[in-house]
Design a protein around this motif. Structure first.
Motif, PDB file in Angstrom:
ATOM      1  N   GLY A  45       0.881  -7.498   7.335  1.00  0.00           N
ATOM      2  CA  GLY A  45       1.882  -6.983   6.269  1.00  0.00           C
ATOM      3  C   GLY A  45       1.007  -5.792   5.596  1.00  0.00           C
ATOM      4  N   HIS A  46       1.679  -5.057   4.586  1.00  0.00           N
ATOM      5  CA  HIS A  46       1.241  -4.012   4.067  1.00  0.00           C
ATOM      6  C   HIS A  46       1.756  -3.769   2.734  1.00  0.00           C
ATOM      7  CE1 HIS A  46       4.880  -2.305   5.886  1.00  0.00           C
ATOM      8  NE2 HIS A  46       4.903  -1.490   4.822  1.00  0.00           N
ATOM      9  N   LYS A  56       4.241   4.929   5.477  1.00  0.00           N
ATOM     10  CA  LYS A  56       3.166   5.309   4.576  1.00  0.00           C
ATOM     11  C   LYS A  56       2.641   3.871   3.919  1.00  0.00           C
ATOM     12  CE  LYS A  56       3.464  10.390   3.757  1.00  0.00           C
ATOM     13  NZ  LYS A  56       4.804  10.929   3.554  1.00  0.00           N
ATOM     14  N   ALA A  57       1.359   3.589   4.147  1.00  0.00           N
ATOM     15  CA  ALA A  57       1.217   2.333   3.330  1.00  0.00           C
ATOM     16  C   ALA A  57       0.011   2.478   2.416  1.00  0.00           C
ATOM     17  CB  ALA A  57       0.695   1.196   4.328  1.00  0.00           C
ATOM     18  N   GLU A  58      -0.110   1.820   1.340  1.00  0.00           N
ATOM     19  CA  GLU A  58      -1.130   1.764   0.475  1.00  0.00           C
ATOM     20  C   GLU A  58      -2.369   0.944   0.861  1.00  0.00           C
ATOM     21  OE1 GLU A  58      -0.329   0.758  -3.744  1.00  0.00           O
ATOM     22  OE2 GLU A  58       1.152   2.425  -3.770  1.00  0.00           O
ATOM     23  N   LYS A  59      -1.977  -0.142   1.353  1.00  0.00           N
ATOM     24  CA  LYS A  59      -2.878  -1.024   1.977  1.00  0.00           C
ATOM     25  C   LYS A  59      -2.304  -1.505   3.353  1.00  0.00           C
ATOM     26  CE  LYS A  59      -4.488  -2.924  -2.333  1.00  0.00           C
ATOM     27  NZ  LYS A  59      -4.276  -3.996  -3.127  1.00  0.00           N
ATOM     28  N   MET A  60      -3.183  -2.196   4.098  1.00  0.00           N
ATOM     29  CA  MET A  60      -2.790  -2.892   5.340  1.00  0.00           C
ATOM     30  C   MET A  60      -3.535  -4.230   5.163  1.00  0.00           C
ATOM     31  SD  MET A  60      -1.200  -1.020   7.789  1.00  0.00           S
ATOM     32  CE  MET A  60      -1.142   0.639   8.248  1.00  0.00           C
ATOM     33  N   TYR A  61      -2.521  -5.222   5.703  1.00  0.00           N
ATOM     34  CA  TYR A  61      -3.311  -6.567   5.609  1.00  0.00           C
ATOM     35  C   TYR A  61      -3.362  -7.281   7.072  1.00  0.00           C
ATOM     36  CZ  TYR A  61      -2.000  -6.082   0.813  1.00  0.00           C
ATOM     37  OH  TYR A  61      -1.555  -5.459  -0.456  1.00  0.00           O
ATOM     38  N   PHE A  62      -4.673  -7.585   7.560  1.00  0.00           N
ATOM     39  CA  PHE A  62      -5.000  -7.985   9.066  1.00  0.00           C
ATOM     40  C   PHE A  62      -5.049  -9.596   8.901  1.00  0.00           C
ATOM     41  CE2 PHE A  62      -5.020  -3.389  10.058  1.00  0.00           C
ATOM     42  CZ  PHE A  62      -4.312  -3.322  10.952  1.00  0.00           C
ATOM     43  N   ASP A  63      -5.452  -9.955   7.665  1.00  0.00           N
ATOM     44  CA  ASP A  63      -5.795 -11.495   7.760  1.00  0.00           C
ATOM     45  C   ASP A  63      -4.907 -12.026   6.571  1.00  0.00           C
ATOM     46  OD1 ASP A  63      -8.149 -11.220   9.407  1.00  0.00           O
ATOM     47  OD2 ASP A  63      -9.098 -10.368   7.768  1.00  0.00           O
ATOM     48  N   ALA A  64      -4.326 -13.304   7.092  1.00  0.00           N
ATOM     49  CA  ALA A  64      -3.440 -13.931   6.120  1.00  0.00           C
ATOM     50  C   ALA A  64      -4.397 -15.361   5.692  1.00  0.00           C
ATOM     51  CB  ALA A  64      -2.220 -14.549   6.731  1.00  0.00           C
ATOM     52  N   GLN A  65      -4.823 -15.476   4.360  1.00  0.00           N
ATOM     53  CA  GLN A  65      -5.532 -16.416   3.809  1.00  0.00           C
ATOM     54  C   GLN A  65      -4.678 -17.540   2.893  1.00  0.00           C
ATOM     55  OE1 GLN A  65      -9.045 -15.102   2.049  1.00  0.00           O
ATOM     56  NE2 GLN A  65      -9.514 -14.222   4.023  1.00  0.00           N
ATOM     57  N   LEU A  66      -4.801 -18.666   3.135  1.00  0.00           N
ATOM     58  CA  LEU A  66      -4.388 -19.766   2.326  1.00  0.00           C
ATOM     59  C   LEU A  66      -5.521 -20.593   2.067  1.00  0.00           C
ATOM     60  CD1 LEU A  66      -0.899 -20.845   4.329  1.00  0.00           C
ATOM     61  CD2 LEU A  66      -1.203 -19.344   2.279  1.00  0.00           C
ATOM     62  N   ASP A  67      -5.355 -21.188   0.784  1.00  0.00           N
ATOM     63  CA  ASP A  67      -6.775 -21.837   0.422  1.00  0.00           C
ATOM     64  C   ASP A  67      -8.257 -21.263   0.764  1.00  0.00           C
ATOM     65  OD1 ASP A  67      -4.812 -23.840  -0.377  1.00  0.00           O
ATOM     66  OD2 ASP A  67      -4.737 -24.515   1.370  1.00  0.00           O
TER      67      ASP A  67
END
Ligand code: FES
Ligand SMILES: [Fe+2]
Length: 385
Positions: free
Chosen positions: A208-209, A233-244
């Protein structure tokens, strides 16, 4: 003769900024649509297609493809139910023998009533046809609407001389609008997180981003294709998804080594272009052609600029051995699965009012507004009478 509206007029009134798009459940008229690949229609052969609910019959004669309405003007049977071409230039209806000339639709004879005044005066509808890059395009529209040049309705670079195109087609069980929307959907990369294509091409893909709002570009020149470009254009990229506080899903990330840049855009009437996909130097052109309210044909084509015949041959081999299994039958199939699943929801008109879009879905809305602004006519049930 009055017909039932395709979309509830009360629901339609609730949508102001992209009302025409909402109404265009069957598609927009007066556009060039892909009917088939050139390879699907050999000399002398006849092929039946349905576009926006309209039955259309194609035949290649002396190399040129002609198209007529697949419905006899006499008593309405489908000519494709029993194709009878007794010579190269005409098709004869199997019921009473009305015989139509492919080139201009004129009734040249009636087997069952040879002396009828309809001979030499009546016509069946014909459609303009153009062939380019191995695709057959048909202009589906009104008799008094002048077809624009095909180049106005192909994404930039598709028609470039050096570009060689390969591809395949699937019938997708969803409304056509879910096609371009799935392509320009900024936050759907999560769907593709396990695609083998990523490893094969060493491509990184965030889960996600956070998008930069307003980073898109509208192209609306009078004398050319119209589309919406996502500069991603992304401000941030998310390569990990965290739950708990635990990482539960990880995106494919090759770090500095990996490829990340792909540039998506959508073009009228409904074509997605992705530069740099499925591999370096390649471009995806994906065409969404409405069949009816609940299905569309998806032509997944990949273009490569080739300087020589040898390069073109290598690209064709790579398409068969690598890009077809990994991109067309793999990655793009994930999008098809999502569209078919979402159809259960969007098949109900009310869903277009009740969907829960988020801020990062702004590209979808921009596309809907662009598409609505350039409406040359909405296909309705009246056009199918
Ligand atoms: S319905 Fe075609 S000739 Fe009568
Ligand atoms: Fe996708």
């Amino acid at each position: 003769m009055a017909t039932q509206p395709l979309v509830d007029p009360e629901l339609l009134a609730a949508k102001k900024s992209w009302k025409e798009y909402f109404a265009a459940k069957l598609g927009f008229r007066n556009h060039w649509y892909v009917a088939c690949f050139s390879r699907e229609i050999a000399e002398g052969e006849v092929l039946a297609r349905k576009i926006m609910g309209e039955g259309i019959l194609l035949r290649r004669i002396n190399g040129k493809v002609h198209a007529i309405r697949d419905r006899c003007i006499h008593r309405g049977v489908k000519l494709s139910d029993k194709v009878e071409c007794h010579n190269a230039e005409t098709i004869t209806c199997w019921y009473h023998g009305f015989t139509f000339r492919w080139e201009d639709g004129l009734v040249t004879a009636i087997v069952g009533a040879p002396e009828s005044s309809a001979v030499g005066t009546k016509r069946i509808k014909t459609y303009p046809v153009e062939e380019a890059k191995g695709l057959v395009f048909v202009f589906v529209g009104d008799a008094d609407f002048a077809a624009p040049p095909l180049r106005h309705e192909c994404p930039p670079s598709f028609l470039d001389d050096a570009v060689v195109v390969e591809g395949d087609c699937r019938v997708v069980k969803s409304n056509w609008r879910l096609g371009p929307e799935g392509g320009i959907d900024e936050i759907h990369r999560y769907l593709h997180r396990e695609a083998p294509l990523l490893l094969n091409t060493k491509s990184s893909l965030p889960l996600g981003h956070k998008a930069v709002r307003g980073q898109f570009e509208m192209v609306e020149d009078e004398d050319g294709p119209k589309g919406l470009i996502d500069h991603f254009k992304a401000e941030k990229m998310y390569f990990d998804a965290q739950l708990d506080e635990k990482t539960v899903v990880r995106g494919v990330n090759f770090g500095a080594e990996g490829r990340r840049a792909v540039y998506a855009s959508v073009w009228l009437p409904a074509c997605l272009k992705v530069e740099g996909f499925p591999g370096p130097g390649l471009t995806l052109f994906e065409w969404y052609v409405p069949i009816d309210e609940t299905s569309h044909r998806c032509f997944m084509t990949i273009g490569s600029a080739c300087a020589t015949d040898e390069e073109a041959d290598l690209f064709r081999q790579a398409y068969k051995a690598r890009w077809k299994p990994l991109a067309v039958d793999g990655f793009l199939q994930q999008d098809i699965m999502a569209r078919e699943s979402a159809q259960g929801f969007y098949g109900n008109d009310r869903a277009w009012l009740e969907e829960c879009l988020v801020e990062d879905d702004f590209m979808l809305i921009e596309w809907r507004k662009l598409r609505a602004r350039h409406c040359h006519g909405i296909q309705t049930l009246d056009h199918l009478l």
